[in-house]
Design an enzyme around this catalytic site. Structure first.
Site, PDB file in Angstrom:
ATOM      1  N   GLU A  43       0.859  -0.988  -0.042  1.00 10.13           N
ATOM      2  CA  GLU A  43      -0.083  -0.038   0.077  1.00 10.13           C
ATOM      3  C   GLU A  43       0.844   1.324  -0.013  1.00 10.13           C
ATOM      4  O   GLU A  43       0.462   2.257  -0.517  1.00 10.13           O
ATOM      5  CB  GLU A  43      -1.035   0.099   1.406  1.00 10.13           C
ATOM      6  CG  GLU A  43      -1.874  -0.812   1.115  1.00 10.13           C
ATOM      7  CD  GLU A  43      -1.731  -2.594   1.751  1.00 10.13           C
ATOM      8  OE1 GLU A  43      -0.561  -2.869   1.839  1.00 10.13           O
ATOM      9  OE2 GLU A  43      -2.660  -3.270   1.738  1.00 10.13           O
ATOM     10  N   GLN A 106      -9.064  -6.377  11.507  1.00  9.70           N
ATOM     11  CA  GLN A 106      -8.672  -5.356  10.741  1.00  9.70           C
ATOM     12  C   GLN A 106      -9.179  -3.909  11.085  1.00  9.70           C
ATOM     13  O   GLN A 106      -9.405  -3.232  10.074  1.00  9.70           O
ATOM     14  CB  GLN A 106      -8.754  -5.697   9.128  1.00  9.70           C
ATOM     15  CG  GLN A 106      -8.027  -6.934   8.917  1.00  9.70           C
ATOM     16  CD  GLN A 106      -7.644  -7.284   7.269  1.00  9.70           C
ATOM     17  OE1 GLN A 106      -8.350  -6.742   6.695  1.00  9.70           O
ATOM     18  NE2 GLN A 106      -6.564  -7.830   6.890  1.00  9.70           N
ATOM     19  N   LYS A 155     -17.563  -0.221   6.077  1.00  8.49           N
ATOM     20  CA  LYS A 155     -17.979  -1.516   4.958  1.00  8.49           C
ATOM     21  C   LYS A 155     -19.724  -1.220   4.708  1.00  8.49           C
ATOM     22  O   LYS A 155     -19.934  -1.097   3.567  1.00  8.49           O
ATOM     23  CB  LYS A 155     -17.523  -2.735   5.362  1.00  8.49           C
ATOM     24  CG  LYS A 155     -17.794  -3.845   4.276  1.00  8.49           C
ATOM     25  CD  LYS A 155     -17.411  -5.244   4.626  1.00  8.49           C
ATOM     26  CE  LYS A 155     -17.803  -5.993   3.583  1.00  8.49           C
ATOM     27  NZ  LYS A 155     -17.212  -7.391   3.601  1.00  8.49           N
TER      28      LYS A 155
END
Lengths: 565, 163
Positions: A43, A106, A155
């Site tokens: 990333e 996460q 999300k």
């Protein structure tokens, strides 16, 4: 909604890496073709690619990373952009909103982590806010003093089965954010009057000229007045490197003539520069005889480390334009005799040191020779990205940048591993231009996995590795300050770079003799559609000079291992 | 020198953490901090007292202004202003101490707002140095607990901090 908003913002490429919290977004990406996603291998590289795109074009680059480790891997890239005022929008995935705060899988508090290294950050709390937040993010990133903006995206804000009204806003209005669009006319007039009476002036121009697209105005004003110009590390290319009025970079590893001119100046016109500690050296001894005019878009940059006599808050382009008009309208010109004497003095300094280096004390090539050759072979027109260390300083000193936005390096944060992804980000958007990453064998290994991304997307960048088998800048400091105790600065387990790049499907060339250098470089650049890695063996004992003596004045420099001012 | 800086900012989640984070990040000192919504529910007003020389305070106000959530910043100490702080102080009060505390309290125009057979809780409003003076004046009285609100301030006269 996220992908649609990016498309409506005119984004062509985004750089990223998928993960659990972003699966809905990646699914949306899959089902359209307007926004192309580039899959990196780490990333950090995604953020550097987006950052380099911004440095080359002035428009915000976009990175997309998942929650948790994806987001934390992006932190170095965000901080790099922040320190150099680079516009960038980073979208970080986040766990479902009802799980936030529960240490979910996460989960990291990306708003908290990124807060000190962003211009602003947003957390999406209602899906219908997405278009407005995206618009605001780009507006904030690109206007005023640019900087990175993070959008944290839980999300459940992207659930594809839910539908919301979508309207992409045309304009942004924020009562708490109104970037300045012009300078104070009275101050500009006062400053211009001062310019016209200067006897020993220097224009000190920084990255604000590059990001503020003010290079033409700078050139016009400098040439109208016949004033010498020095650039900061971030400002290189803002004034043409081959022009007679250019005296080189200033600061810790600045040219002898630039630092001497600064020290003896009676007027310093600072444009889009922030009097960084790597420029000023000891601030108490900084330019004792100079009046300081400081143009900057960020009021907080003015009088932060060095007091300005005439502060002007405003965009460099607009303020310089106004100054040019005032000079044109005025009958007065600076004292020609004084200016002539000043130029004589500067030329004498230039003669005395002027970037000299020894070539007779080593069998091996000098890194300076390699950069000079690169400058010659590419006519000073290539995009040059760099990593951090000696090679970066040599590139800054010896590559003659004639155009702005072509020197792309991590100046403020000093991020090793920046160069290769940066070169990729530029090449992606400028496929017909030469893009060279100047690096060292230390830095390149910090993001070498991106050779794989280059293969996947056919990115034929050129990598010029000044291989001195050591962390050169660390070692230089150890030589100068720690009686040459080379603690952890030696690399004795280097890979065979030629074989390594070949395994990624690229071309590697090893160069050991100066006689072979030009041929190897020309061969590398002739391979238009291939990535070529030039592994160039250089003198491991070379130091970067000039080097300012710590806490001294601008003029206090080491000029070689044995000479001091 | 001590400065009272008033900040008008968007009443949004995270806005306060940006201000507090800025002070920590840039090594500025916070003596006291108060924050609450204003009559306009979309705006919060934050008052921070800090100690620093002119250059540091100039940087503080500039850096605060740069925060995207911040609408306006003013250094109240630059002009005529009024500052107030609320203190509640719980004291051991028995025997002759009760009368003594009561009279100190009257001198300072404090109010006794809670009473038990062995304690007094006193409320005092004023500038911070008056509150300090009260604590010093209590002499031998034994302090059980002190809570102070932090400073809030407002400019004198016509001057206002608003949109």
């Amino acid at each position: 909604m996220v992908v649609r908003a990016l498309k409506d913002e005119g984004v062509k490429y985004i750089y990223g890496y998928p993960g659990g919290s972003l699966l809905h977004v990646y699914d949306a990406l899959f089902q359209q073709e307007d926004v192309q996603h580039i899959l990196v291998r780490h990333e950090q590289a995604a953020t550097h690619m987006a950052d380099a795109y911004a440095r080359a074009t002035g428009k915000a680059g976009v990175a997309l990373v998942t929650s948790g480790p994806g987001a934390t891997n992006a932190v170095t890239g965000i901080a790099t952009a922040f320190m150099d005022s680079i516009p960038m929008v980073v979208i970080t995935g986040q766990v479902m909103s009802h799980l936030i705060g529960e240490d979910a899988f996460q989960e990291t508090d990306m708003l908290g982590i990124s807060r000190p290294i962003v211009k602003h950050n947003f957390s999406v709390q209602r899906p219908e806010d997405i278009p407005g937040i995206v618009k605001k993010a780009f507006h904030i990133a690109e206007s005023g003093r640019p900087g990175p903006v993070v959008i944290d995206l839980p999300k459940d804000m992207t659930t594809p089965t839910e539908r919301y009204p979508y309207e992409y806003p045309q304009h942004v209005k924020m009562r708490s954010y109104t970037p300045i669009t012009r300078g104070h006319s009275g101050q500009i007039k006062k400053a211009t009057d001062l310019l016209l009476t200067a006897k020993r002036p220097v224009i000190y121009a920084g990255g604000g000229v590059i990001m503020g697209n003010a290079s033409n105005e700078l050139i016009e004003l400098a040439q109208l007045l016949n004033f010498p110009v020095t650039n900061t590390l971030m400002g290189l290319g803002g004034y043409p490197g081959t022009d007679r009025q250019f005296v080189g970079m200033l600061g810790m590893h600045g040219s002898y003539e630039a630092n001497m001119a600064m020290h003896h100046a009676d007027l310093i016109l600072a444009v889009g520069a922030r009097f960084d500690d790597r420029v000023t050296n000891g601030t108490d001894k900084f330019c004792p005889t100079a009046k300081i005019v400081h143009i900057d878009i960020d009021p907080a940059s003015i009088s932060k480390t060095v007091q300005a006599d005439i502060p002007i808050v405003g965009p460099a382009k607009v303020v310089l334009e106004e100054m040019v008009q005032l000079v044109n309208a005025s009958q007065q010109r600076p004292d020609a005799a004084a200016l002539h004497a000043w130029w004589q003095q500067i030329d004498e300094w230039r003669q005395r040191h002027g970037g000299r280096y020894r070539t007779d004390d080593s069998e091996l090539m000098k890194p300076q020779q390699v950069i000079e050759m690169l400058s010659k072979v590419t006519n000073g027109d290539a995009f040059v990205t760099s990593d951090v260390g000696q090679h970066q300083m040599f590139a800054a000193q010896y590559y003659k940048f004639n155009k702005p936005n072509r020197w792309i390096n991590s100046g403020g944060l000093g991020t090793m591993g920046f160069g290769l992804p940066a070169a990729m980000g530029v090449k992606m958007n400028f496929p017909d231009d030469e893009v060279v990453c100047v690096t060292g064998e230390g830095s390149i290994q910090m993001n070498i996995q991106e050779l794989s991304t280059c293969n996947q997307y056919d990115l034929p960048v050129k990598i010029l590795c000044l291989n001195n088998q050591s962390l050169g800048m660390v070692r230089q400091w150890q030589d100068m300050n720690y009686e040459s105790r080379h603690s952890q600065s030696y690399m004795n387990s280097l890979p065979d770079f030629v074989k390594l790049v070949e395994s990624y499907g690229h071309v590697g060339i090893k160069v050991e003799k100066y006689a072979d250098l030009e041929g190897a470089m020309r061969e590398a650049f002739a391979l238009k559609d291939r990535l070529v890695f030039m592994d160039v063996a250089v003198d491991p004992f070379e130091h970067v000079y000039p080097m300012q003596v710590p806490r001294g004045a601008m003029r206090d420099m080491w000029l070689s291992k044995t000479e001091r001012t | 020198m001590r400065h009272i800086i008033s900040v008008l900012m968007e009443n949004e989640p995270g806005a306060l953490s940006r201000v507090v984070g800025l002070f920590a990040q840039r090594n500025y000192n916070i003596e006291s901090l108060t924050v609450a919504p204003t009559e306009d529910g979309t705006l919060s007003r934050l008052t921070v007292t800090t100690i620093g020389n002119d250059r540091v305070v100039e940087q503080i106000t500039k850096q605060l202004n740069k925060l995207v959530d911040v609408v306006k910043v003013v250094d109240l100490s630059e002009g005529e202003h009024i500052e107030r702080e609320v203190m509640m102080i719980k004291l051991k009060a028995s025997g002759q101490m009760r009368a003594e505390i009561k009279s100190t309290c009257d001198i300072f125009r404090g109010q006794i707002i809670d009473v038990t057979p062995t304690t007094y809780t006193v409320q005092l409003v004023g500038a911070s140095d008056k509150l300090d003076a009260f604590i010093n004046a209590l002499g031998s009285a034994s302090i059980m607990e002190v809570v102070r609100s932090g400073v809030c301030g407002i400019a004198r006269g016509e001057k206002v901090l608003s949109l």
